[in-house]
Design a protein around this motif. Sequence first.
Motif, PDB file in Angstrom:
ATOM      1  N   GLY B 127      87.526  59.709  42.998  1.00 34.86           N
ATOM      2  CA  GLY B 127      88.750  59.383  43.396  1.00 34.86           C
ATOM      3  C   GLY B 127      89.551  57.992  42.755  1.00 34.86           C
ATOM      4  N   LEU B 128      88.930  57.716  41.544  1.00 35.26           N
ATOM      5  CA  LEU B 128      89.260  56.480  40.878  1.00 35.26           C
ATOM      6  C   LEU B 128      90.604  56.678  40.295  1.00 35.26           C
ATOM      7  CD1 LEU B 128      88.198  53.368  40.158  1.00 35.26           C
ATOM      8  CD2 LEU B 128      87.636  54.575  38.181  1.00 35.26           C
ATOM      9  N   LEU B 129      90.925  57.772  39.804  1.00 37.57           N
ATOM     10  CA  LEU B 129      92.272  58.270  38.960  1.00 37.57           C
ATOM     11  C   LEU B 129      93.064  59.013  39.980  1.00 37.57           C
ATOM     12  CD1 LEU B 129      90.338  59.249  35.620  1.00 37.57           C
ATOM     13  CD2 LEU B 129      90.885  56.870  36.435  1.00 37.57           C
ATOM     14  N   TYR B 130      94.286  58.788  39.463  1.00 39.63           N
ATOM     15  CA  TYR B 130      95.408  59.589  40.174  1.00 39.63           C
ATOM     16  C   TYR B 130      95.649  60.883  39.240  1.00 39.63           C
ATOM     17  CZ  TYR B 130      99.987  59.979  42.603  1.00 39.63           C
ATOM     18  OH  TYR B 130     100.827  60.646  43.159  1.00 39.63           O
ATOM     19  N   ASP B 131      95.881  62.032  40.025  1.00 31.18           N
ATOM     20  CA  ASP B 131      96.292  63.301  39.228  1.00 31.18           C
ATOM     21  C   ASP B 131      97.594  63.087  38.949  1.00 31.18           C
ATOM     22  OD1 ASP B 131      96.818  65.873  38.543  1.00 31.18           O
ATOM     23  OD2 ASP B 131      96.349  66.750  40.603  1.00 31.18           O
ATOM     24  N   ILE B 132      97.787  63.179  37.503  1.00 32.19           N
ATOM     25  CA  ILE B 132      99.346  63.331  36.919  1.00 32.19           C
ATOM     26  C   ILE B 132      99.699  64.482  36.373  1.00 32.19           C
ATOM     27  CG2 ILE B 132      99.147  60.677  36.323  1.00 32.19           C
ATOM     28  CD1 ILE B 132      98.424  61.420  33.519  1.00 32.19           C
ATOM     29  N   SER B 133      99.135  65.567  36.773  1.00 31.32           N
ATOM     30  CA  SER B 133      99.533  67.016  36.179  1.00 31.32           C
ATOM     31  C   SER B 133     100.903  67.173  36.208  1.00 31.32           C
ATOM     32  CB  SER B 133      98.471  67.740  37.043  1.00 31.32           C
ATOM     33  OG  SER B 133      97.367  67.781  37.117  1.00 31.32           O
ATOM     34  N   SER B 134     101.338  66.932  37.629  1.00 30.81           N
ATOM     35  CA  SER B 134     102.913  67.039  37.808  1.00 30.81           C
ATOM     36  C   SER B 134     103.824  66.164  37.326  1.00 30.81           C
ATOM     37  CB  SER B 134     102.903  67.313  39.671  1.00 30.81           C
ATOM     38  OG  SER B 134     102.550  66.244  39.970  1.00 30.81           O
ATOM     39  N   LEU B 135     103.443  65.047  37.056  1.00 29.75           N
ATOM     40  CA  LEU B 135     104.226  63.866  36.373  1.00 29.75           C
ATOM     41  C   LEU B 135     104.394  64.031  34.942  1.00 29.75           C
ATOM     42  CD1 LEU B 135     102.526  61.045  38.548  1.00 29.75           C
ATOM     43  CD2 LEU B 135     104.479  62.485  39.117  1.00 29.75           C
ATOM     44  N   ILE B 136     103.507  64.616  34.229  1.00 28.94           N
ATOM     45  CA  ILE B 136     103.758  64.627  32.856  1.00 28.94           C
ATOM     46  C   ILE B 136     104.287  66.154  32.415  1.00 28.94           C
ATOM     47  CG2 ILE B 136     102.570  64.421  30.598  1.00 28.94           C
ATOM     48  CD1 ILE B 136     102.915  61.892  32.130  1.00 28.94           C
ATOM     49  N   PRO B 137     105.532  66.216  32.080  1.00 30.10           N
ATOM     50  CA  PRO B 137     105.770  67.724  31.840  1.00 30.10           C
ATOM     51  C   PRO B 137     104.932  68.419  30.727  1.00 30.10           C
ATOM     52  CG  PRO B 137     107.586  66.062  31.326  1.00 30.10           C
ATOM     53  CD  PRO B 137     106.224  65.441  31.824  1.00 30.10           C
ATOM     54  N   ALA B 138     104.761  69.695  31.050  1.00 28.30           N
ATOM     55  CA  ALA B 138     103.925  70.563  30.297  1.00 28.30           C
ATOM     56  C   ALA B 138     104.263  70.145  28.656  1.00 28.30           C
ATOM     57  CB  ALA B 138     104.011  72.122  30.506  1.00 28.30           C
ATOM     58  N   GLU B 139     105.510  70.430  28.447  1.00 28.89           N
ATOM     59  CA  GLU B 139     106.011  70.155  26.775  1.00 28.89           C
ATOM     60  C   GLU B 139     105.377  68.948  26.211  1.00 28.89           C
ATOM     61  OE1 GLU B 139     108.118  70.698  29.273  1.00 28.89           O
ATOM     62  OE2 GLU B 139     109.826  69.494  29.383  1.00 28.89           O
ATOM     63  N   ASP B 140     105.341  67.884  27.220  1.00 32.34           N
ATOM     64  CA  ASP B 140     104.856  66.583  26.662  1.00 32.34           C
ATOM     65  C   ASP B 140     103.260  66.683  26.379  1.00 32.34           C
ATOM     66  OD1 ASP B 140     107.129  65.597  26.600  1.00 32.34           O
ATOM     67  OD2 ASP B 140     107.270  64.373  28.315  1.00 32.34           O
TER      68      ASP B 140
END
Lengths: 323, 442
Positions: B127-140
């Motif tokens: 739980g140290l890291l934050y899930d950024i899957s939805s914050l970084i667009p797939a094309e990026d």
Amino acid sequence: MIKTTIIIFVLFFLAFCGFVVYDLTTAKRRKEVYRVKSSATAYLLLLPSVVLAFLFIMLPILYSLGYAFTDYYLLDPDNIKFILFDNFKELFEEISEKGMLYNAIKNTATFVIGVVPLQIILALLLDLFVNRPGFGSKIFKVCFFAPVVISLSVTAFLWQQILAPGEGGLLNSMLSVFGVPPHDWLRDPNTAMPCIIVLSAWQGCGYQMLIFLSGLSNIRKDLYEASSLDGANWWNKFWLVTWPGLRSTFVYILITVFIGACRIMTQPMLMTGYQEHTVTLSYYMYQVGYKDYWVGTSTAVALLMTIFIGGITLIQRRAFREK
Amino acid sequence: MKRFLISIISIILLLALSLSMTACGGDNGGGEGDDFEIDENGNVVTIVKIMFHVDKKSTEGQAYQKRINAFNAEYKDKGIKAQAIFKARTTGASGYETELTNNKIEGTLADIITFDAPNTAAYANSGLLYDISSLIPAEDQEKFFSLNKYNGKLYGLPIQESSAGFFYNKNIFRAAGIDVSAYTAENPWTFEQFKDVCARLKAHGVTAVDMRLDATKDETAPYLLYPFIYAAGGSFVSEDGLTAEGYYNSAATQKGFQFIKDLVNAGYTSNSIGPTDFFTGKVGMYLSSGWTIPELDNKYRENFGSRDGWGILPYPKDVTAASATGSWSYAITNNHHADKTAAVELLKFMTSAESSRAITDATGMIPARKDAVKDYAAGSPEYTLLKQLELSGKERPVTVAYPTFSTTFNQIIYRLNNTNLTDLLNSQARELQKEIDKVKDR
């Protein structure tokens, strides 16, 4: 964690205040006016030290004692659960399976058995050697004490160069003169720990030599003169005058060297890394706590180690108690 | 007397109270008060803290600071200000990791941290890291060579990429009559061809190869040597990272380690090779990463005559081709800031093509983004590393017990010649499995 710390601190402080109030009111009831004033001043002066001792000695001890019964995982410090004796159960299982902890205990025991007598005998011999009037005694004292002031990491690095494998290693190149093939001293399970023992004894004996020297200075010179008149030779003088005179110094050195030896970590860590044949209890504790993040397990080892060292120290004190 | 007693107790209580209040202040994580500041126009500026693993004065540290300054200049009117914290790894990567965990305990974790990629699983799982899957667009996400994923979720973006290979002394090879021009990243040599070259170098009177078998106290040996195991068809853990038994001690894995052992037994390599032996012409090949390129270009240029005096050969293949990858990455942390908008802005800026180029110019590594990669001349050392990364780069095992994997791997390399390999792999597989189970069961 901070809340817990504050609660413990307040409890400790209340206990201290309660003790102060009790002491002062008792003195007042007994009409010991002078004691009330002097004690109050003493407690006030003592207060900063008590607070510091609590924060930097008591609190870490209390916490590590508590953590030994938890599943504290360093990467998840907000989620600590009490698991009673599970850590200890796991440690005993690891010993019975002859895992890394078993090796750590075995290596620490080997180190202690090797280094304690070697270091003390070396210190005593050096002490007898330099405790003679004459040219060079001060230079020798400085030379023998020099390794003590050098950082452990520096000496470990130097000895790594001496013990380096292949023909490039200093020891190997010296031995090659006599036709001895190069040897990998630190990777060979049979030679790695003896090498660490020799290095540690070499580095530590200078300090013990100084303590022995101060012990020797307390032995009355007339005892030697009397023994000479009685026809005592060098050995008789050592055994019947010097040794009894150094007894209390010896006990002090024995206990401190033993405790220091039980805590060995830097040398194997820098010279071989975390390996089966050189891992020690302190190194195991560090590895489990900081590398694998299991603080609970690590503090459980620390607790067992403290109990063990404390127990052996008590036995040593009893065994060498003045009759 | 009574008054005296009362005054003493009052002082004590006052002290206790002030100490308690100081301690309570720590509950804010020591950073709450620093989260915002008011600029000269009276606007609220959000402070985003980013922690780096290098010294501020190092070339890499200066490159990071320049990018932070550039961010602050660009975002001056947007109400975001980045603040860099430099915690150099004075005692190796573990020292920096200890700092991270201490910050988490104290509640002073920076909004963005840099971390070594193999730790993704352990950090994400805790739980140290934050899930950024939805914050970084797939094309990026597609613009990167690799991503820091665990259980299908994105937890970090790489700062730079790395690839390793065999640096070789062309002068020695020429003198020994060895032609290796056919062995390229696109067409790597085989285990047998590698052994053949080693034999010829040995016959020529030099140590054939420095495999860095001495580097078993940190991550160097696992990073440089794990591809041999993949190349032999072996592995360390299952796909989901939960099973080590049957993988770490499989026949194929043993074959990979045996290859390294054979090289030692044949006298082609050893753990007693001096750290500068390759640079001073005593060793034919040297297994290392891109970080050796600046060293050869600057410090040892004279020893090789010119840049044409050395080259890079790819990892040899057996069942398949595999090469080392992975470097340090950025991640947004699960700290006391619920709103990650400002942190995401900084993360995107620091992983932009421009930042990627600026940082890798300083480190000599391969940019993390495909669109930041320069056009290297075919056959050049950088080209070999880049092509190898694209064609055969394989990441280190993704497991929540990565630190234990690293330790057990180092122990295997350390004991390679003193122990029975089958027994050794069995015990290391058990050890890793035990640790994986322990972390998962927690």
